[in-house]
Design a protein around this motif. Sequence first.
Motif, mmCIF file in Angstrom:
data_model
loop_
_atom_site.group_PDB
_atom_site.id
_atom_site.type_symbol
_atom_site.label_atom_id
_atom_site.label_comp_id
_atom_site.label_asym_id
_atom_site.label_seq_id
_atom_site.Cartn_x
_atom_site.Cartn_y
_atom_site.Cartn_z
ATOM 1 N N MET A 885 13.270 17.984 17.207
ATOM 2 C CA MET A 885 12.846 16.599 17.376
ATOM 3 C C MET A 885 12.983 16.148 18.828
ATOM 4 O O MET A 885 12.156 15.394 19.340
ATOM 5 C CB MET A 885 13.651 15.682 16.465
ATOM 6 N N LYS A 886 14.017 16.633 19.514
ATOM 7 C CA LYS A 886 14.228 16.241 20.903
ATOM 8 C C LYS A 886 13.219 16.892 21.840
ATOM 9 O O LYS A 886 12.678 16.249 22.741
ATOM 10 C CB LYS A 886 15.653 16.606 21.322
ATOM 11 N N LYS A 887 12.953 18.188 21.615
ATOM 12 C CA LYS A 887 12.111 18.933 22.552
ATOM 13 C C LYS A 887 10.636 18.913 22.166
ATOM 14 O O LYS A 887 9.768 18.873 23.028
ATOM 15 C CB LYS A 887 12.614 20.373 22.652
ATOM 16 N N TYR A 888 10.359 18.936 20.851
ATOM 17 C CA TYR A 888 8.972 18.988 20.390
ATOM 18 C C TYR A 888 8.786 17.996 19.239
ATOM 19 O O TYR A 888 8.583 18.378 18.076
ATOM 20 C CB TYR A 888 8.611 20.408 19.932
ATOM 21 N N PRO A 889 8.886 16.690 19.549
ATOM 22 C CA PRO A 889 8.901 15.681 18.477
ATOM 23 C C PRO A 889 7.657 15.680 17.601
ATOM 24 O O PRO A 889 7.754 15.503 16.387
ATOM 25 C CB PRO A 889 9.054 14.354 19.247
ATOM 26 N N TYR A 893 7.703 15.908 13.533
ATOM 27 C CA TYR A 893 7.170 14.868 12.653
ATOM 28 C C TYR A 893 6.070 15.418 11.756
ATOM 29 O O TYR A 893 5.938 15.026 10.592
ATOM 30 C CB TYR A 893 6.645 13.691 13.472
ATOM 31 N N SER A 894 5.273 16.331 12.296
ATOM 32 C CA SER A 894 4.189 16.911 11.509
ATOM 33 C C SER A 894 4.737 17.746 10.352
ATOM 34 O O SER A 894 4.246 17.651 9.217
ATOM 35 C CB SER A 894 3.283 17.771 12.393
ATOM 36 N N GLN A 897 6.107 15.427 7.759
ATOM 37 C CA GLN A 897 5.048 14.715 7.060
ATOM 38 C C GLN A 897 4.344 15.608 6.043
ATOM 39 O O GLN A 897 3.921 15.139 4.988
ATOM 40 C CB GLN A 897 4.032 14.175 8.078
ATOM 41 N N ILE A 898 4.225 16.893 6.343
ATOM 42 C CA ILE A 898 3.556 17.817 5.419
ATOM 43 C C ILE A 898 4.252 17.821 4.072
ATOM 44 O O ILE A 898 3.606 17.877 3.018
ATOM 45 C CB ILE A 898 3.521 19.236 6.020
ATOM 46 N N PHE A 899 5.582 17.733 4.091
ATOM 47 C CA PHE A 899 6.337 17.778 2.840
ATOM 48 C C PHE A 899 6.560 16.392 2.240
ATOM 49 O O PHE A 899 7.342 16.239 1.304
ATOM 50 C CB PHE A 899 7.696 18.455 3.081
ATOM 51 N N ALA A 900 5.871 15.391 2.772
ATOM 52 C CA ALA A 900 6.078 14.035 2.291
ATOM 53 C C ALA A 900 5.418 13.789 0.937
ATOM 54 O O ALA A 900 5.946 13.093 0.083
ATOM 55 C CB ALA A 900 5.545 13.027 3.306
ATOM 56 N N ALA A 914 -0.622 25.174 7.436
ATOM 57 C CA ALA A 914 -0.223 24.152 8.411
ATOM 58 C C ALA A 914 1.228 24.344 8.846
ATOM 59 O O ALA A 914 1.559 24.268 10.041
ATOM 60 C CB ALA A 914 -0.421 22.763 7.813
ATOM 61 N N VAL A 915 2.119 24.612 7.866
ATOM 62 C CA VAL A 915 3.531 24.815 8.215
ATOM 63 C C VAL A 915 3.695 26.070 9.062
ATOM 64 O O VAL A 915 4.393 26.065 10.093
ATOM 65 C CB VAL A 915 4.388 24.918 6.935
#
Length: 979
Positions: A885-889, A893-894, A897-900, A914-915
Amino acid sequence: MTVENLPLWKELVDKTKDVSNLSNVKQLVHYAAVLLDRVIETFPRYTSHNQKHSKNVIRIIGELLGREGLKKLKDFECAILVLAAFFHDIGMVYKEKERNKLIEEEEFAEFKKKYPEVRLRIESQEELPKDITEWYCRWAHPKRVFRFLEEKKNLLEWNGFYFGEELGFVCQSHGEDISFVTGGNHIQKDFNGEYDLRFCAIILRLADILDFDRSRSPKDVYEYLDLDNPGTTGEVLSREEWLKHLAAGGFKLINRELYFYAQPKHPAVEYGIRRFLETIDNELKNCVKALQYCSRDWQDFKLPDKISKVDIKSQGYIYGDYRFKLEHGSLLDLLMSENMYMDKYVFVRELFQNSIDAVRHRVFYEEVVNHNKNIKDELWIEVNDWRDKNGYHWVRIDDCGMGMDRNIIENYLLKIGQSYYQSTDFKAEILSYKPHGLREFNPISRFGIGILSCFIAGDRIEISTRHNNSEPIRLSIDKPHGFFTLQIKGQHKLFKPNPMPHKKIGESDYRKNCGTSVAVRLDPTKESGDFNLEALLKKYLLYPNIQIRVNGKSMFESLDKKELENVLNNYEKELENFPQKSQYTYTIPISKLTNSNLELDNRLITAHNNIIVPALPNFDDYFFSLGPDFIYWTGILLLYDKLRPELSVSRDNFMKFDWNTYSALHYAIFKSLKKVGRVDKVRQNLNIFEEYPGKEDFMFGTLNADPLINNDIGWTKEKIICVIKVVLKTSQDENQAETFIYDDTVYSADQVIEIILLDLNLIEVRDFVHMDRDRFLHINESNILDSDFLYGDSRYGGKKFAVKQLIVSTLLQMHFNIFFEARSKRFFIGDNSNSIKLNCSELEVFPSMFFVPYLNSDKLRIGAFPLNFNHNFSKWLIRNANQIMKKYPRIFYSIRQIFAGAIDVKKIQEIVKAVNDHVKRLYTLDRTIIPRMDTVLLGEKDFELYVEPMEKLLNDTSEDIIAQMKERESKIGINFSGW
């Protein structure tokens, strides 16, 4: 390079006749050299401060002095320079036990006072953060030299006299301002009648700062480039990458002219180098001026006074100031334009907002520090408007707040975008009150641009202010683009301050009491005759709890608590008599107040610290859905301190509530509904907003910090957790019953005596679980956060919000271990004292209950249920979540979101692809995150579709059980299809 081969050392050896003197110097050098190699223990990321740096300093001293200068040095001066080169950084050596007790050092209190942000950072920390430790150790190291000299004081003698203190001050001077060298008696120019230690200190300063080449990248440049906070240069640059970028050949002294050689390969590195060279240029100029304070022997000595930068050669780019810059005048015009605000007279709101903050700050200070509990009754805000003798229209606001001092005016009022109330100075001040009482103060002001709004309708500002700890000040601002007139009492004895405009008579002296007065002259070219002061105040203020006088008369009654309670009680009685039918609207909790000037008209009037905020959008959606009934809410919402809505910069548009505000709002209404007997259905669907305004995804870390969730108050005491108790016949006695236990048993209808749904609070659930830690309590699936509610699903026509599920899921994750049994598709709750713990910092960036350990399945995910905590992919994602999250936010997030949403049979291949694409991308970017890609890649086998009908609630369901559930549903309003 050995020290014995350097010119300064040779000069020392040649001139020192006493063998014991030279022996002492050698022993001291050896002692320091060994210690300096331990600097890296405290400063692993810093540039070289070991004995190599000391030798470089001695070499540079020789180059600065040249052959003639070295000859002029006396024996003791040579010794001081050699020893200072080795001892000036020795204060950076810390033993482990010293590092563990830094906060107890006397100097640390001075450090915190000088840097308020340090006090804020460490207040909530159990131990000093690493960067604060390094910062303090570096800041304190010049003075720490005396500790080390004390240990070797038997060697600090020259021809029989002790020189430990003199050497200590010379070493300390490299970290002090140049005035430390030239002023006072710390460093003498005629020590012992013949030795110029001031000149030695000057040469040490220059040699230390000139040690800048590819072998030693200065921390100053590292900080200028902000390499500890990747993003400013558009790259993630570690210290090693910084060393690769820097191709500095260092300094060369040719005919007393100083040249710098470098071949930087990136413009940001070159910019940092040039900025650092500017610092060195200033140091050179200061040192040249300081020579006049030395002995006559050195006053005319020629030092280089500037650096030639012609030999800095950019590699592969054209160097220039190629970056976005702000055009000062245009930016001011933009912030003062009517396009910025919806109301050209918005300055009235902004000034009142500042006055309310100032008065509340004064009340806070007086009550907490001086224990003056009656101060609130003594303070007021007064506002007047009038036309002066020249026909100009003035508006003036006076308050009895804390006032402003010179620091606040220079660094905050006149610095656009710098709000004092959001500064570390202010936060540290509030923190300093803590010993007097545990209270918080949260102001309204946030952006630091309010003063500019005065020029939307005005053309001149006059300010008279007095802080409680300083002299009064007058400030005149004629035009926003020009220079302003600042006057301070006591500094202009022959001049009186400019008269302060007033409705009756101009004030010709400074302010006597604490507070601030601001007078704004309206621009006659912008006037349209529509300025109405009282109407504006009614538009902007809501029940201010401060006395307000407008043009000499009182205005705005405060909100009387007793009257408010009477109104609430009357409405609760009315609610009890309302038929429970959908055609009625239930008003929660206030529809009107007898002393209100507002006509509510089914609106929700919202204010933060008594300043009205814009209406919430889509008001038609703000209701409770209670099965067949709806409770629409209207009235007045008064928010204070930390509970505040997020607004646009102009404060004209509502943006969102943060979670704490949202939670507190729901809790207040929840408590109100409990009083009128409507809470049973609210437990099922606790949503004020059918659609949340702000569309923010609240993660576990945010909810975990909610005081209504993480303390034994608020939601933890409410019966909002639904559990299932299944009463069964036992083989020993048909009349005995036991709670449902998960043990792979499938229970048939003739075994079930009764199914009971229990609404419990957190403490009751904990007690239930602790009765037998080997057993699991079956919990209702509706407690678990459905990803469709959190992230949105087209079936619902957009983003929905499930407040109850957010709260309950967080409580469950914080206090228990929740298991998902794959065969029965049921959740079970267990004590969190066993080995599985799902309340770790890595999970703070995911929704609550995003991961749950599976029983009897190795799948990553089944249907729309949470991810399997035990799956290799989950373990990898949790372990690396914060780093990704810090280096490649965007990648993080993607993936999240895929598992949302639920797994769609038609899209499972797309999801896997996609994953895996993101995984492969991370593998290419950073092998520290994914050392082996094959352990993380997913396949279709990692997923299981689940489309079982909602009616099949148990593995063996009979019509009798279904009927029993439906009957229970009709009694208590729980919808079993939502399990």
